[in-house]
Design a protein around this motif. Structure first.
Motif, mmCIF file in Angstrom:
data_model
loop_
_atom_site.group_PDB
_atom_site.id
_atom_site.type_symbol
_atom_site.label_atom_id
_atom_site.label_comp_id
_atom_site.label_asym_id
_atom_site.label_seq_id
_atom_site.Cartn_x
_atom_site.Cartn_y
_atom_site.Cartn_z
ATOM 1 N N TRP A 76 49.678 16.695 63.717
ATOM 2 C CA TRP A 76 49.372 15.755 62.729
ATOM 3 C C TRP A 76 50.509 15.323 62.000
ATOM 4 O O TRP A 76 50.496 14.224 61.316
ATOM 5 C CB TRP A 76 48.521 16.353 61.542
ATOM 6 C CG TRP A 76 47.220 16.763 61.820
ATOM 7 C CD1 TRP A 76 46.676 16.756 63.214
ATOM 8 C CD2 TRP A 76 46.207 17.367 61.100
ATOM 9 N NE1 TRP A 76 45.212 17.071 63.239
ATOM 10 C CE2 TRP A 76 45.198 17.704 61.818
ATOM 11 C CE3 TRP A 76 46.171 17.882 59.738
ATOM 12 C CZ2 TRP A 76 43.876 18.085 61.361
ATOM 13 C CZ3 TRP A 76 44.926 18.351 59.065
ATOM 14 C CH2 TRP A 76 43.909 18.648 60.046
ATOM 15 N N ASP A 85 40.565 13.099 63.125
ATOM 16 C CA ASP A 85 39.243 13.388 63.101
ATOM 17 C C ASP A 85 38.544 13.776 61.763
ATOM 18 O O ASP A 85 39.363 14.708 61.323
ATOM 19 C CB ASP A 85 38.963 14.245 64.140
ATOM 20 C CG ASP A 85 37.477 14.513 64.528
ATOM 21 O OD1 ASP A 85 36.848 14.618 63.433
ATOM 22 O OD2 ASP A 85 37.007 14.601 65.587
ATOM 23 N N ARG A 87 36.313 15.613 60.941
ATOM 24 C CA ARG A 87 35.800 17.020 61.076
ATOM 25 C C ARG A 87 36.890 17.893 61.040
ATOM 26 O O ARG A 87 36.779 18.794 60.417
ATOM 27 C CB ARG A 87 34.818 17.249 62.347
ATOM 28 C CG ARG A 87 33.734 16.332 62.342
ATOM 29 C CD ARG A 87 32.906 16.445 63.833
ATOM 30 N NE ARG A 87 33.906 15.741 64.576
ATOM 31 C CZ ARG A 87 33.581 15.134 65.759
ATOM 32 N NH1 ARG A 87 32.441 15.209 66.144
ATOM 33 N NH2 ARG A 87 34.493 14.650 66.569
ATOM 34 N N GLU A 88 38.297 17.687 61.564
ATOM 35 C CA GLU A 88 39.147 18.416 61.717
ATOM 36 C C GLU A 88 39.759 18.423 60.110
ATOM 37 O O GLU A 88 40.281 19.633 59.883
ATOM 38 C CB GLU A 88 40.275 18.060 62.492
ATOM 39 C CG GLU A 88 39.811 18.235 64.223
ATOM 40 C CD GLU A 88 41.056 17.669 65.076
ATOM 41 O OE1 GLU A 88 42.126 17.164 64.482
ATOM 42 O OE2 GLU A 88 40.787 17.651 66.409
#
Length: 174
Positions: A76, A85, A87-88
């Motif tokens: 990242w 994402d 969700r991540e």
């Protein structure tokens, strides 16, 4: 212990994870304005470019402490939240043991920083660190890491009770 956060960088302004950016002009001005609030000699600092530059602007000689390096956000690094994402991100922000970026979990990071904090003499230590490190130094545990609000070029004290109340605001900042 006095904890001084490094001045603002380009990634701070644009909200990005990680990075090794130098201070921007505002970051330099804000750090220079903090010089008079340094309580003692600067003891240690993290290895990030903005942290090293902040120490120099405060009139100190950087003594790098690798245990005070910022959170490793793995893949990242340099990314904006909207590029990751969702969700991540949700997992990262809700599970301190998660490592969706492949770097260091918040739990591992806080433990590393707390281990170092516990070896410093809180009565005399003055450290200059990246904002995530200041968050870790000031939080009680990994579960409370994201509840600690930190700003660039700001002085904090840990534990806050060692400083007279008239010297700080409700969060232990000067």
């Amino acid at each position: 212990m006095q904890i001084i956060t490094a001045g603002r960088t380009g990634p701070n302004r644009s909200v990005r994870f990680g990075g090794d950016a130098p201070l921007d002009d505002r970051g330099r001005r804000d750090i220079e304005a903090l010089a008079a609030s340094v309580v003692g000699a600067l003891t240690f600092c993290g290895p990030e470019p903005a942290t090293l530059e902040s120490v120099r602007l405060l009139g100190g000689r950087p003594e790098i402490d690798e245990e005070l390096r910022t959170l490793d956000v793995g893949t990242w690094a340099g990314s904006a939240p909207e590029e990751i994402d969702p969700r991540e991100l949700a997992v990262f922000f809700t599970d301190p043991a998660a490592r969706p970026h492949g770097g260091e979990s918040v739990e591992e990071f806080v433990m590393r920083v707390h281990d170092r904090r516990n070896t410093l003499n809180a009565d005399v230590a003055t450290v200059v660190v990246a904002m995530p490190v200041a968050q870790a130094l000031l939080c009680d545990d990994a579960a409370g890491y994201f509840r600690v609000e930190i700003r660039p070029a700001t002085s904090y004290f840990w534990p806050a009770l060692r400083i007279r109340p008239e010297e700080t605001d409700s969060r232990g900042r000067t």
